[in-house]
Every structure is written in structure tokens, then in C-alpha cells.
Design an enzyme around this catalytic site. Structure first.
Site, short mmCIF file in Angstrom:
data_model
loop_
_atom_site.label_atom_id
_atom_site.label_comp_id
_atom_site.label_asym_id
_atom_site.label_seq_id
_atom_site.Cartn_x
_atom_site.Cartn_y
_atom_site.Cartn_z
N SER A 134 0.80 -1.22 0.00
CA SER A 134 0.00 0.00 0.00
C SER A 134 0.84 1.27 0.00
O SER A 134 0.30 2.37 -0.02
CB SER A 134 -0.93 0.01 1.23
OG SER A 134 -1.86 -1.04 1.16
N THR A 160 0.12 -10.35 -11.50
CA THR A 160 -0.83 -11.07 -12.33
C THR A 160 -0.19 -11.37 -13.68
O THR A 160 0.42 -10.50 -14.29
CB THR A 160 -2.11 -10.25 -12.52
OG1 THR A 160 -2.69 -10.00 -11.24
CG2 THR A 160 -3.12 -10.99 -13.39
N ASP A 241 -5.54 4.81 -11.31
CA ASP A 241 -6.89 5.36 -11.45
C ASP A 241 -7.70 4.55 -12.45
O ASP A 241 -8.86 4.22 -12.23
CB ASP A 241 -6.83 6.82 -11.90
CG ASP A 241 -6.40 7.77 -10.79
OD1 ASP A 241 -6.49 7.38 -9.61
OD2 ASP A 241 -5.96 8.89 -11.11
N GLY A 243 -6.81 1.46 -13.50
CA GLY A 243 -6.87 0.09 -13.02
C GLY A 243 -7.98 -0.12 -12.00
O GLY A 243 -8.62 -1.18 -11.98
N ARG A 244 -8.22 0.87 -11.17
CA ARG A 244 -9.29 0.76 -10.18
C ARG A 244 -10.65 0.70 -10.86
O ARG A 244 -11.55 -0.03 -10.42
CB ARG A 244 -9.21 1.92 -9.19
CG ARG A 244 -8.09 1.73 -8.20
CD ARG A 244 -7.72 2.97 -7.42
NE ARG A 244 -6.60 2.66 -6.53
CZ ARG A 244 -5.78 3.55 -6.01
NH1 ARG A 244 -5.93 4.83 -6.30
NH2 ARG A 244 -4.79 3.17 -5.22
N GLU A 364 -5.41 -3.56 -6.43
CA GLU A 364 -5.50 -2.20 -6.98
C GLU A 364 -5.76 -1.17 -5.88
O GLU A 364 -6.46 -0.18 -6.08
CB GLU A 364 -6.60 -2.10 -8.06
CG GLU A 364 -6.39 -3.02 -9.24
CD GLU A 364 -5.18 -2.67 -10.08
OE1 GLU A 364 -4.45 -1.73 -9.73
OE2 GLU A 364 -4.96 -3.36 -11.09
N THR A 366 -6.23 -1.51 -1.47
CA THR A 366 -7.27 -2.07 -0.60
C THR A 366 -8.39 -1.04 -0.41
O THR A 366 -8.21 0.16 -0.60
CB THR A 366 -6.70 -2.42 0.78
OG1 THR A 366 -6.32 -1.22 1.46
CG2 THR A 366 -5.50 -3.35 0.66
#
Length: 389
Positions: A134, A160, A241, A243-244, A364, A366
């Protein structure tokens, strides 16, 4: 029932139809076996790539689909409603292409982006580290300039497609300062010294390979640095941004899939002489699930439209990620409840949906980090009321 969509063009409508057909024909018959065997479906990504679904939000001049983010995210929803591991993979591939597309020079984009956006290559994004998930500014992976090259050493956790990707977008430290200390690099998978650990053993998304990538004296040309030295965190946060929003869309699709299955079951299963969907207690539960899915979809698309218009959307992206992933956890848990004892068995997919939903609240950024971002924006800007931009 399928999600209600508003799409900007007839082309976008056709694209959603194509995605739905591919999901039904190519994904649905394979998902249960692949997830049970923890098998990475590399060929599925080639199929989606050849259909143009791996490059949707990028410019046509480089081989992309030229679609706005609001359309791309709805494609992700359709994929994730059938196979979440693949939905996450498409989102991560798009994320791994973003730094080059947004911050690369024309020469870099012309040289590498068409292949990255084509059908055959798959990307991975290396930001997190075991001790700095984080707090990316605390990363220890280092890139040292050596003449016309950089030499990278370190380890990147939770990657990933780790071990399966064809290229890796890697963030590494180029300075001992805390700010302006991180830089971005594009590393081909066959570079000597780039090594994948065995994949993580996860509770969900078992068809998606996740591994630590180790960089042991990985030497790459300096021309593979994206942006200036020290621009890495700026690039990473801009990518996150988007990716979220990708994960918000995947979570929304996952919740939609769970809802659809729960509704079908409730229509067919009888208790006390009538389908269980006709019993008020269960109907109310399904109604709350449907409302949660619609809220997730609307929140995600609102943030995407801001980005498509060139407006700031970091605050809205965090809200979308928070809302959609928390809702996915609730909806999938309730889907298990609708099926009762059968929902707790592996004979039905809702237990898998529930396991898959959990990680959506973690990667992406927490959801605790999303709340921090939202709270800071409220303190700084007083964002409490809806505003016209």
C-alpha cells in the site's frame, strides 16, 4: 436479468453483443474446469485479442480499438460475469500498456505499442512488493544506470500473469529520495535474470496466475525507460486510477453473474408448493442484490465518463472501486444464501463467485486505502456535494 446498458454508438452496441457471444461460446464451457484445475487459459487471451478486446481503450493509430473507457469497462463487465479471472487479466493487460501509451515518446510508441496491443502478446504490471503493497514509495527494487543500460535488482510481488506474460511494466527505484525516486521500465519477458517464482496458492481467481517476479541483474537498454527518471510514481498513480475502474467493472460483472445465477435458481426451485422467488423474504434479498449491482455499474460508468471527457476522476475512481467491490462481496455472499446448502457446495458456481469477490476488495489498492483517498479529498477540497464540471 442482463445489465441495462446505455452505449454511445451503434459500434459500441455491436461490441457488447460480440463480447457476450464470445463469453458464452468460448469462456462459459471452460471456466469451471480451468478454475478447478488452477490452469491459466493463455489461449483465451489470444482469442479475445484477435477479436480486438485486449486493446479497446487505446488509439487506433497504434492498433487499439479507439473506444472510450465507458465502453471498454462494460466489455469487462460482460467478460467478468462469465469468468472473473479472464476479466481481471484483460484489465491488467490494459493497465500494463497504459504507461507507454500515455507517457512514452512517439518513437517508443511506434516501436512497441502496436505489438503490445495486438492479439498475441500479454502484459503484466509490477508495482507491489512484499513489504510495500500500500506504500509504493517504499519499494526497494532498484534500477542503476550503467552506461547506455539500466541494471534492475529486486522482487515484485502479486504479479498477475507472472511467468506467463510477454512483457512486464516495472517500477523501480532510481534514487534514494522518497519523492521523484521511482522510474518506469518496459521489460521483455525473455530478458536474462527475470525469473518467476511458483504461482501463489489462492482462495479464488485460481485460473489467474499470480507470482512474485525476481529481477537478478536484469539489464535493459535505457531507451526502455518510460518517461523521465523519477516520473514512476506519477505514472503509477495515473495508471492505478484506470486500473481501479477496471477492477470496479470486473467486480460489477462478477456480481451480475452471481445475481443471474441466483435468480435462475430461485425461479426453478420450489418450496411450499411454489417457486422460492415468490416468497417475500427471498424476493427482497434478490431485490437488494439487483440494486447493489445497478449502483456499482452506475458509479463506475460515471467515473469513466469523467475520464473520457478529460476531467479529473481519481476521487470518483476510488469511490467506484470501493462501492463496486464491497457490493460484489455482499451480492455473492447473498447468492450463496439464496441457494442454501447447495450454494455451499462446488456443484454450483456461487461459492466460487464468493471466493473470487474477496480479492476485489484487496488489489488495486485495498478498500481501506480507497477510504483514505476519499477522506483526504474531502478534507482538502470539501467534496461533499455533487458538482457540475
Amino acid at each position: 436479468m442482463p445489465a441495462t446498458r446505455t452505449l454511445p454508438t451503434p459500434e459500441a452496441v455491436d461490441l457488447i453483443g460480440l463480447t457476450r457471444k464470445l463469453a458464452e461460446k468460448e469462456l462459459a464451457p471452460r471456466v469451471t474446469e480451468a478454475e478447478a484445475e488452477e490452469r491459466f487459459p493463455r489461449d483465451v487471451f489470444r482469442t479475445l485479442g484477435r477479436a480486438g478486446l485486449l486493446s479497446l481503450p487505446y488509439p487506433e493509430e497504434y492498433g487499439g480499438g479507439g473506444q472510450p473507457y465507458e465502453v471498454y469497462l462494460q466489455v469487462l463487465e460482460e467478460i467478468a460475469a462469465v469468468w472473473s479471472s479472464v476479466g481481471v487479466g484483460v484489465s491488467v493487460h490494459a493497465l500494463s500498456c497504459f504507461p507507454l501509451a500515455a507517457f512514452g515518446t512517439d518513437e517508443q510508441k511506434n516501436a512497441w505499442l502496436p505489438d503490445m496491443l495486438g492479439a498475441e502478446l500479454l502484459g503484466a504490471y509490477c508495482l507491489s512488493e512484499a513489504h510495500a503493497g500500500s506504500d509504493p514509495a517504499a519499494m526497494r527494487t532498484r534500477a542503476v544506470r550503467d552506461g547506455d543500460d539500466y541494471v534492475l535488482n529486486g522482487a515484485k510481488a502479486w504479479t498477475t500473469h507472472g511467468g506467463h506474460a510477454d512483457f512486464y511494466t516495472v517500477m523501480a527505484r532510481t534514487s534514494d529520495e522518497r519523492s521523484h525516486a521511482i522510474s518506469c521500465f518496459l521489460v521483455p519477458a525473455d530478458t536474462p535474470g527475470l525469473i518467476a517464482d511458483p504461482p501463489e496458492r489462492k482462495m479464488g481467481l485460481t485460473g489467474s496466475a499470480t507470482a512474485t517476479m525476481r529481477l537478478e541483474n536484469v539489464r535493459i537498454p535505457a531507451e526502455r525507460r518510460i518517461g523521465e527518471e523519477g516520473d514512476g510514481l506519477k505514472i503509477a498513480f495515473a495508471a492505478l486510477d484506470r486500473g481501479r475502474l477496471g477492477i470496479a467493472a470486473v467486480a460489477t460483472g462478477l456480481a451480475q453473474g452471481a445475481l443471474d445465477h441466483a435468480v435462475r435458481y430461485a425461479q426453478e426451485r420450489e418450496a411450499f408448493g411454489r417457486p422460492i422467488i415468490e416468497h417475500q423474504g427471498l424476493a427482497f434479498l434478490l431485490a437488494d442484490m439487483a440494486a447493489a449491482v445497478q449502483v456499482s455499474h452506475a458509479t463506475t460508468i460515471t467515473a469513466a465518463r469523467l475520464g473520457d471527457e478529460g476531467l479529473p476522476f481519481s476521487y470518483e475512481a476510488s469511490i467506484a472501486k470501493l462501492v463496486a467491490t464491497d457490493n460484489a462481496m455482499k451480492v455473492t455472499t447473498d447468492a450463496v444464501q439464496v441457494l442454501g446448502g447447495y450454494g455451499y457446495t462446488r456443484d454450483f458456481p456461487v461459492e466460487r463467485y464468493m471466493r473470487e469477490a474477496k480479492v476485489m476488495q484487496i488489489f488495486e489498492g485495498t478498500n481501506q486505502i480507497q477510504r483514505l483517498i476519499i477522506g483526504r479529498a474531502l478534507r482538502k477540497d470539501g467534496r461533499g456535494a455533487l458538482r457540475v464540471r
